[in-house]
Write a protein that holds these residues in place. Structure first.
Motif, PDB file in Angstrom:
ATOM      1  N   UNK A  80       7.067  -2.017  15.347  1.00  0.00           N
ATOM      2  CA  UNK A  80       7.868  -0.637  15.147  1.00  0.00           C
ATOM      3  C   UNK A  80       7.679  -0.427  13.784  1.00  0.00           C
ATOM      4  N   UNK A  81       7.217   0.702  13.288  1.00  0.00           N
ATOM      5  CA  UNK A  81       7.165   1.258  11.972  1.00  0.00           C
ATOM      6  C   UNK A  81       7.726   2.676  11.598  1.00  0.00           C
ATOM      7  N   UNK A  82       7.770   2.807  10.163  1.00  0.00           N
ATOM      8  CA  UNK A  82       7.922   4.237   9.926  1.00  0.00           C
ATOM      9  C   UNK A  82       7.012   4.725   9.021  1.00  0.00           C
ATOM     10  N   UNK A 141       0.635  -1.068   0.017  1.00  0.00           N
ATOM     11  CA  UNK A 141       0.003  -0.070   0.210  1.00  0.00           C
ATOM     12  C   UNK A 141       0.764   1.192  -0.225  1.00  0.00           C
ATOM     13  N   UNK A 142       0.784   1.943  -1.059  1.00  0.00           N
ATOM     14  CA  UNK A 142       1.348   3.450  -1.169  1.00  0.00           C
ATOM     15  C   UNK A 142       0.651   4.292  -0.058  1.00  0.00           C
ATOM     16  N   UNK A 143       1.626   5.417  -0.007  1.00  0.00           N
ATOM     17  CA  UNK A 143       0.853   6.764   0.491  1.00  0.00           C
ATOM     18  C   UNK A 143       0.402   7.563  -0.459  1.00  0.00           C
ATOM     19  N   UNK A 144      -0.054   8.886   0.259  1.00  0.00           N
ATOM     20  CA  UNK A 144      -0.464  10.157  -0.527  1.00  0.00           C
ATOM     21  C   UNK A 144      -1.555  10.603   0.245  1.00  0.00           C
ATOM     22  N   UNK A 183       1.254   5.359   3.703  1.00  0.00           N
ATOM     23  CA  UNK A 183       0.559   4.051   3.701  1.00  0.00           C
ATOM     24  C   UNK A 183       0.611   3.258   5.087  1.00  0.00           C
ATOM     25  N   UNK A 184       1.568   3.535   5.514  1.00  0.00           N
ATOM     26  CA  UNK A 184       1.556   2.752   6.865  1.00  0.00           C
ATOM     27  C   UNK A 184       0.343   3.332   8.121  1.00  0.00           C
TER      28      UNK A 184
END
Length: 184
Positions: free
Chosen positions: A119-121, A71-74, A105-106
């Motif tokens: 843990x994530x970014x 899943x990309x961001x935006x 996306x995160x």
């Protein structure tokens, strides 16, 4: 291996294409000849944040049958964080072997509960937005926690794609793909 690319209105195209390009080379360069993918969304077409139209292959498929969901961001990620139908669809990826996102996306993975205790970014401007959904926001380009891999801001998509190429096909394959892209 089957990949589902989740696309939505107002996504950042580079978030998608930066990952898609090296991953698609796994098949075209013979490293994973059985690699297949679908562009998935909630409508037959979506538009990036500049209005470019993309055609979707599958409308809200059950994601549990895929090996990797990306899943990309935006800017379109923000309203989707409160869209229960979208989040329910995303939750069908809970048991997928690889769950991957870049940029914001995160935030969608977090809102769907897929980052709980991990843990994530994300994009550096969205660290505070991600914080309630994770055990730790890590200000790195790529963060791996179990089967979940998250990438930072938009330009990270290419590095993330090469990282996943190495994960799926090995260091030599990722190196060959990097070389074919003239990416140093």
């Amino acid at each position: 291996m089957r990949i589902a690319y989740l696309l939505y209105d107002d996504l950042t195209l580079l978030d998608f294409v930066g990952f898609y390009d090296p991953i698609s080379r796994l098949r075209t360069q013979g490293f994973l000849p059985d690699l297949a993918w679908h562009l998935c969304g909630r409508s037959a077409t979506v538009h990036d944040n500049f209005g470019l139209r993309l055609t979707v292959d599958r409308i809200t498929p059950d994601l549990s049958g895929y090996d990797l969901v990306y899943i990309p961001g935006g800017f379109g990620s923000r309203p989707l964080m409160n869209d229960q139908q979208f989040l329910d669809w995303l939750r069908t990826a809970t048991a997928v072997p690889y769950i991957v996102s870049v940029c914001t996306g995160s935030l969608l993975l977090g809102a769907a509960g897929l980052l709980k205790g991990r843990r994530a970014t994300t994009h550096f401007d969205a660290y505070d937005t991600l914080a309630p959904y994770v055990s730790e926001v890590v200000p790195e380009r790529i963060v791996t926690d179990g089967n979940v891999i998250t990438g930072g801001a938009v330009a990270t998509a290419l590095d993330l794609g090469l990282h996943v190429c190495e994960l799926l096909a090995g260091k030599d394959a990722a190196g060959a793909i990097r070389s074919s892209m003239s990416y140093h």
